[in-house]
Scaffold this motif. Structure first.
Motif, PDB file in Angstrom:
ATOM      1  N   GLU A  85      -8.545  -7.331  12.180  1.00 54.06           N
ATOM      2  CA  GLU A  85      -8.901  -7.681  10.800  1.00 54.06           C
ATOM      3  C   GLU A  85      -7.907  -7.062   9.820  1.00 54.06           C
ATOM      4  OE1 GLU A  85     -12.666  -7.157   7.671  1.00 54.06           O
ATOM      5  OE2 GLU A  85     -12.838  -6.476   9.746  1.00 54.06           O
ATOM      6  N   VAL A  86      -7.470  -5.827  10.112  1.00 55.60           N
ATOM      7  CA  VAL A  86      -6.486  -5.144   9.268  1.00 55.60           C
ATOM      8  C   VAL A  86      -5.179  -5.933   9.258  1.00 55.60           C
ATOM      9  CG1 VAL A  86      -5.162  -3.017   8.942  1.00 55.60           C
ATOM     10  CG2 VAL A  86      -7.539  -2.902   9.740  1.00 55.60           C
ATOM     11  N   LEU A  87      -4.762  -6.380  10.424  1.00 55.73           N
ATOM     12  CA  LEU A  87      -3.527  -7.148  10.553  1.00 55.73           C
ATOM     13  C   LEU A  87      -3.606  -8.463   9.777  1.00 55.73           C
ATOM     14  CD1 LEU A  87      -0.765  -7.766  11.871  1.00 55.73           C
ATOM     15  CD2 LEU A  87      -2.025  -8.659  13.842  1.00 55.73           C
ATOM     16  N   ILE A  88      -4.703  -9.178   9.930  1.00 59.65           N
ATOM     17  CA  ILE A  88      -4.862 -10.474   9.259  1.00 59.65           C
ATOM     18  C   ILE A  88      -4.857 -10.311   7.743  1.00 59.65           C
ATOM     19  CG2 ILE A  88      -6.461 -12.404   8.881  1.00 59.65           C
ATOM     20  CD1 ILE A  88      -7.234 -12.121  11.845  1.00 59.65           C
ATOM     21  N   ASN A  89      -5.490  -9.265   7.247  1.00 54.36           N
ATOM     22  CA  ASN A  89      -5.494  -9.025   5.797  1.00 54.36           C
ATOM     23  C   ASN A  89      -4.082  -8.752   5.281  1.00 54.36           C
ATOM     24  OD1 ASN A  89      -8.242  -9.406   5.343  1.00 54.36           O
ATOM     25  ND2 ASN A  89      -8.746  -7.272   5.838  1.00 54.36           N
ATOM     26  N   ARG A  90      -3.275  -8.038   6.059  1.00 56.35           N
ATOM     27  CA  ARG A  90      -1.878  -7.791   5.672  1.00 56.35           C
ATOM     28  C   ARG A  90      -1.093  -9.097   5.629  1.00 56.35           C
ATOM     29  NH1 ARG A  90       1.021  -3.977   9.496  1.00 56.35           N
ATOM     30  NH2 ARG A  90       2.717  -4.412   8.048  1.00 56.35           N
ATOM     31  N   ILE A  91      -1.328  -9.948   6.608  1.00 56.17           N
ATOM     32  CA  ILE A  91      -0.639 -11.240   6.661  1.00 56.17           C
ATOM     33  C   ILE A  91      -1.004 -12.093   5.451  1.00 56.17           C
ATOM     34  CG2 ILE A  91      -0.444 -13.419   7.935  1.00 56.17           C
ATOM     35  CD1 ILE A  91      -0.918 -11.753  10.506  1.00 56.17           C
ATOM     36  N   LEU A  92      -2.286 -12.120   5.117  1.00 59.07           N
ATOM     37  CA  LEU A  92      -2.738 -12.915   3.972  1.00 59.07           C
ATOM     38  C   LEU A  92      -2.147 -12.391   2.665  1.00 59.07           C
ATOM     39  CD1 LEU A  92      -6.464 -13.576   4.955  1.00 59.07           C
ATOM     40  CD2 LEU A  92      -4.591 -15.232   4.908  1.00 59.07           C
ATOM     41  N   GLU A  93      -2.046 -11.063   2.559  1.00 60.65           N
ATOM     42  CA  GLU A  93      -1.430 -10.479   1.360  1.00 60.65           C
ATOM     43  C   GLU A  93       0.021 -10.928   1.237  1.00 60.65           C
ATOM     44  OE1 GLU A  93      -1.841  -6.264   1.544  1.00 60.65           O
ATOM     45  OE2 GLU A  93      -4.035  -6.290   1.426  1.00 60.65           O
ATOM     46  N   GLU A  94       0.734 -10.921   2.362  1.00 59.92           N
ATOM     47  CA  GLU A  94       2.133 -11.358   2.366  1.00 59.92           C
ATOM     48  C   GLU A  94       2.234 -12.839   1.988  1.00 59.92           C
ATOM     49  OE1 GLU A  94       4.964  -9.754   2.936  1.00 59.92           O
ATOM     50  OE2 GLU A  94       4.248  -7.793   3.551  1.00 59.92           O
ATOM     51  N   LYS A  95       1.327 -13.642   2.497  1.00 60.67           N
ATOM     52  CA  LYS A  95       1.395 -15.077   2.213  1.00 60.67           C
ATOM     53  C   LYS A  95       1.040 -15.360   0.751  1.00 60.67           C
ATOM     54  CE  LYS A  95       0.877 -19.516   4.333  1.00 60.67           C
ATOM     55  NZ  LYS A  95       0.415 -20.326   5.466  1.00 60.67           N
ATOM     56  N   ARG A  96       0.082 -14.627   0.205  1.00 63.81           N
ATOM     57  CA  ARG A  96      -0.254 -14.793  -1.221  1.00 63.81           C
ATOM     58  C   ARG A  96       0.941 -14.435  -2.101  1.00 63.81           C
ATOM     59  NH1 ARG A  96      -5.250 -12.134   0.544  1.00 63.81           N
ATOM     60  NH2 ARG A  96      -6.873 -13.743   0.787  1.00 63.81           N
ATOM     61  N   GLU A  97       1.705 -13.429  -1.676  1.00 70.02           N
ATOM     62  CA  GLU A  97       2.892 -13.038  -2.440  1.00 70.02           C
ATOM     63  C   GLU A  97       3.947 -14.151  -2.379  1.00 70.02           C
ATOM     64  OE1 GLU A  97       5.248 -10.863  -4.941  1.00 70.02           O
ATOM     65  OE2 GLU A  97       3.138 -10.506  -4.408  1.00 70.02           O
ATOM     66  N   LEU A  98       4.092 -14.780  -1.218  1.00 68.67           N
ATOM     67  CA  LEU A  98       5.041 -15.889  -1.081  1.00 68.67           C
ATOM     68  C   LEU A  98       4.631 -17.066  -1.969  1.00 68.67           C
ATOM     69  CD1 LEU A  98       5.645 -15.868   2.791  1.00 68.67           C
ATOM     70  CD2 LEU A  98       7.223 -15.096   1.010  1.00 68.67           C
ATOM     71  N   ILE A  99       3.321 -17.281  -2.080  1.00 67.18           N
ATOM     72  CA  ILE A  99       2.806 -18.343  -2.957  1.00 67.18           C
ATOM     73  C   ILE A  99       3.064 -17.988  -4.414  1.00 67.18           C
ATOM     74  CG2 ILE A  99       0.708 -19.489  -3.772  1.00 67.18           C
ATOM     75  CD1 ILE A  99      -0.369 -19.233  -0.886  1.00 67.18           C
ATOM     76  N   LYS A 100       2.793 -16.719  -4.746  1.00 68.45           N
ATOM     77  CA  LYS A 100       2.967 -16.256  -6.120  1.00 68.45           C
ATOM     78  C   LYS A 100       4.412 -16.389  -6.586  1.00 68.45           C
ATOM     79  CE  LYS A 100       2.167 -12.146  -9.000  1.00 68.45           C
ATOM     80  NZ  LYS A 100       1.706 -10.720  -8.987  1.00 68.45           N
ATOM     81  N   THR A 101       5.347 -16.092  -5.679  1.00 67.57           N
ATOM     82  CA  THR A 101       6.774 -16.166  -6.027  1.00 67.57           C
ATOM     83  C   THR A 101       7.349 -17.564  -5.776  1.00 67.57           C
ATOM     84  OG1 THR A 101       7.334 -15.323  -3.828  1.00 67.57           O
ATOM     85  CG2 THR A 101       7.162 -13.719  -5.620  1.00 67.57           C
ATOM     86  N   LYS A 102       6.455 -18.494  -5.460  1.00 66.74           N
ATOM     87  CA  LYS A 102       6.798 -19.915  -5.271  1.00 66.74           C
ATOM     88  C   LYS A 102       7.803 -20.154  -4.145  1.00 66.74           C
ATOM     89  CE  LYS A 102       5.725 -21.141 -10.047  1.00 66.74           C
ATOM     90  NZ  LYS A 102       6.170 -21.788 -11.305  1.00 66.74           N
TER      91      LYS A 102
END
Length: 310
Positions: A85-102
């Motif tokens: 669960e810790v790993l998946i949350n880190r991955i989602l944070e990274e993906k949200r950042e990629l979305i945020k920076t377009k």
């Protein structure tokens, strides 16, 4: 008198010791010999059949090993290991950042969890929606593993933005090995020649065929040693790029060769005979069983050790 018979002298033949059983036993031996003569004469045919049986056995054994691996049954599970669960949350944070920076398109990401109060599985989306997906869960996994959609842990079919004159790798389907191999070759082309009308990928991306019979024949590879680290290939490929290497690339690679992935993909086939492909929604929504990173590495080491022995 001397002479040569088949390279053995008559003198030696005369002195050769022969074990003599009783006459009844002699007859039994001869009868048994006559019984097995046809089998001996057909040895080559039967040997070929045995070889085919062995190859089929090896194929089924590899399938079973991969199925055990993704269910958490191939290596010992440590109860005190960090939850994925810790790993998946880190991955989602990274993906949200990629979305945020377009850097990638906006998506409605989600997490999957098990509610201890009712023992049901739920999927919670970033927009606040919560859906009961218990009926979608295909099998049990260890308690410190988690489920995740493929689209939430990987970038699917990314695009490259490169200089037109850069030399890159071009990989048609014929240059990707089938089965349980992880190898490919490539041609060298300038980017402007292949940037349009082809599938893009880069070093360490995973590519797999989406069309029959290449899909069920497991035509897939981790792209490596690409010219200048980039390439393009047949449009009949899907590409997976784990988010910032937070998922062990080889874990996803062997997952897509597993019966769980292949069999479920085949069920979604659509199109005309001989040109059938997996459904476009199959890959992004595919449920991936995920252990923590250390366990992923242990599983892959075990798989590759056993496969080498086979």
């Amino acid at each position: 008198m001397t002479g040569i018979i088949g390279g053995v002298s008559i003198k030696k033949l005369k002195t050769f010791l022969i074990p003599i059983p009783p006459i009844k036993e002699q007859k039994r031996i001869v009868n048994r010999y006559k019984k097995y003569i046809p089998l001996i004469n057909n040895y080559d045919i039967k040997y070929c059949k045995i070889e085919k049986l062995n190859n089929s056995y090896k194929e089924n054994l590899k399938k079973s090993i991969l199925q055990y691996a993704i269910q958490g049954k191939l290596v010992k599970q440590e109860s005190n290991d960090e939850s994925s669960e810790v790993l998946i949350n880190r991955i989602l944070e990274e993906k949200r950042e990629l979305i945020k920076t377009k850097q990638i398109k906006k998506e409605n990401l989600s997490v999957i969890y098990k509610d201890d109060t009712d023992n049901q599985f739920y999927e919670k989306f970033d927009d606040g929606t919560i859906v009961n997906i218990t009926d979608e869960i295909p099998f049990d996994i260890p308690s410190n593993w988690c489920w995740a959609r493929m689209k939430n842990i990987c970038i699917i079919n990314p695009r490259n933005s490169l200089d037109d004159n850069l030399e890159t790798s071009f990989i048609p389907m014929t240059l990707i090995d089938a089965g349980y191999s992880n190898s490919h070759t490539y041609e060298i082309k300038k980017w402007k020649e292949i940037k349009s009308g082809f599938t893009h990928f880069k070093e360490n991306d995973i590519g797999f065929a989406k069309i029959t019979p290449c899909f069920q024949n497991r035509k897939s590879t981790i792209f490596s040693n690409l010219k200048n680290g980039f390439g393009a290939g047949t449009t009949e490929l899907h590409i997976l790029r784990p988010i910032n290497d937070l998922i062990y690339t080889k874990f996803i690679f062997w997952l897509i060769k597993s019966p769980y992935f292949i069999d479920n993909g085949v069920k979604t086939y659509s199109g005309t005979a001989g040109q059938q492909r997996i459904n476009k929604d199959f890959l992004p929504n595919f449920l991936v069983p995920i252990p923590n990173y250390k366990t992923q590495v242990c599983i892959i080491n075990k798989i590759e050790t056993i496969f080498n022995l086979i």
